[in-house]
Motif scaffolding. Sequence first.
Motif, mmCIF file in Angstrom:
data_model
loop_
_atom_site.group_PDB
_atom_site.id
_atom_site.type_symbol
_atom_site.label_atom_id
_atom_site.label_comp_id
_atom_site.label_asym_id
_atom_site.label_seq_id
_atom_site.Cartn_x
_atom_site.Cartn_y
_atom_site.Cartn_z
ATOM 1 N N ASP A 151 49.963 36.947 37.949
ATOM 2 C CA ASP A 151 51.216 36.475 38.537
ATOM 3 C C ASP A 151 50.964 35.642 39.794
ATOM 4 O OD1 ASP A 151 52.459 37.874 36.542
ATOM 5 O OD2 ASP A 151 53.839 38.956 37.860
ATOM 6 N N ASP A 152 51.755 34.587 39.945
ATOM 7 C CA ASP A 152 51.678 33.692 41.097
ATOM 8 C C ASP A 152 52.076 34.451 42.365
ATOM 9 O OD1 ASP A 152 51.849 31.687 42.979
ATOM 10 O OD2 ASP A 152 53.483 30.602 41.979
ATOM 11 N N PRO A 153 51.211 34.506 43.388
ATOM 12 C CA PRO A 153 51.509 35.287 44.583
ATOM 13 C C PRO A 153 52.218 34.504 45.686
ATOM 14 C CG PRO A 153 49.270 34.510 44.706
ATOM 15 C CD PRO A 153 49.831 33.969 43.399
ATOM 16 N N SER A 154 52.638 33.288 45.402
ATOM 17 C CA SER A 154 53.156 32.430 46.472
ATOM 18 C C SER A 154 54.396 33.012 47.152
ATOM 19 C CB SER A 154 53.459 31.027 45.945
ATOM 20 O OG SER A 154 54.372 31.070 44.866
ATOM 21 N N SER A 155 55.174 33.839 46.444
ATOM 22 C CA SER A 155 56.370 34.433 47.047
ATOM 23 C C SER A 155 56.133 35.866 47.518
ATOM 24 C CB SER A 155 57.534 34.422 46.042
ATOM 25 O OG SER A 155 57.246 35.257 44.927
ATOM 26 N N PHE A 156 54.909 36.352 47.407
ATOM 27 C CA PHE A 156 54.603 37.746 47.758
ATOM 28 C C PHE A 156 54.437 37.903 49.266
ATOM 29 C CE2 PHE A 156 52.419 39.209 43.550
ATOM 30 C CZ PHE A 156 53.501 38.721 42.825
ATOM 31 N N GLY A 209 50.894 38.273 50.438
ATOM 32 C CA GLY A 209 50.147 37.998 49.226
ATOM 33 C C GLY A 209 49.983 39.190 48.309
ATOM 34 N N MET A 210 50.636 40.312 48.637
ATOM 35 C CA MET A 210 50.418 41.557 47.910
ATOM 36 C C MET A 210 51.697 42.214 47.409
ATOM 37 S SD MET A 210 47.694 43.057 50.674
ATOM 38 C CE MET A 210 47.639 44.691 49.963
ATOM 39 N N PHE A 211 52.827 41.957 48.072
ATOM 40 C CA PHE A 211 54.076 42.652 47.757
ATOM 41 C C PHE A 211 55.096 41.675 47.186
ATOM 42 C CE2 PHE A 211 51.938 45.284 50.809
ATOM 43 C CZ PHE A 211 52.186 46.566 50.363
ATOM 44 N N PRO A 212 55.366 41.752 45.888
ATOM 45 C CA PRO A 212 56.345 40.839 45.285
ATOM 46 C C PRO A 212 57.747 41.128 45.803
ATOM 47 C CG PRO A 212 55.686 42.516 43.710
ATOM 48 C CD PRO A 212 54.793 42.681 44.897
#
Length: 282
Positions: free
Chosen positions: A166-171, A174-177
Amino acid sequence: MTTLEQKSADTQPQYDVASIMGAIYGDGITGLKGAFSREWIAQLAEDIAGLYPAALARPGGAVGRGTNRHYVEIHPEDIRGFRELVSHPWIHAVCESVLGPEYKFVEIGFDVPNPGAKDQPWHRDFRVGEETLLRRRLDSLAFNITTVDVEEDMGPFEIAPGTQWDDPSSFDHGMFPPASLYPRYEARAQRKYPKMGDVSVRSALTIHRGTANRSQKARPVLVLGVDAPGAGHDEWHDFQLTRAYYETLPQSIRDHLLCRLVDTLEPIVQGHTIEGLMMGDA
């Protein structure tokens, strides 16, 4: 050979590389039932039961992973079955298949969801590196070994298969969606109910969480972290062995240890904290 040791090399089974690679690169998790005897696990549980209160009493000895949850990094020498653990043929086959022949053990510890532990937020254990994000290569693995037979009310581990990509750009960090993605993970979620002796392995990038422990029993689980060369997760850990103990290990084990040799073991101050888990629960 004692009852706690594994089969000799000439009777070790062969494991299919394609199946292992397909599982880790597909679902992001796989396992082996009955990898160890229940007696071996009972011995491991005894060791953890002694280590846990000592870690809680020592500053920096345990870190919170949410309400009534702790993670404790330990020394390999703290458990009597370390040699059998890292030389298990399935663990070796998985590491070599996914990470290559120069894989390194970089972490050993245990996680304890106690009674009253709440649902964790969905998360990864660390940020995605360029090796995975750009080159689509997984460069680390986490093995989990339960010390109890996991039941529904004990807060079973929950994972959303395939989400290691999954793309982490919005996390967050970088770890928590974001919560807007939770329906995706809930739709894919699988709860795991391992028994004593079972071993699982996953990419720590696959989105997962611990669920609420509504029982009156703790659910300790051993964690063994492994890196491909250059992955760099050893920087978060303090994998120590005494020189005396190191000298007792066969070269086949030494070759896969990324460790610090000391004359006397030093207390570990946990370096890999996950602030989003320490700040609260889902």
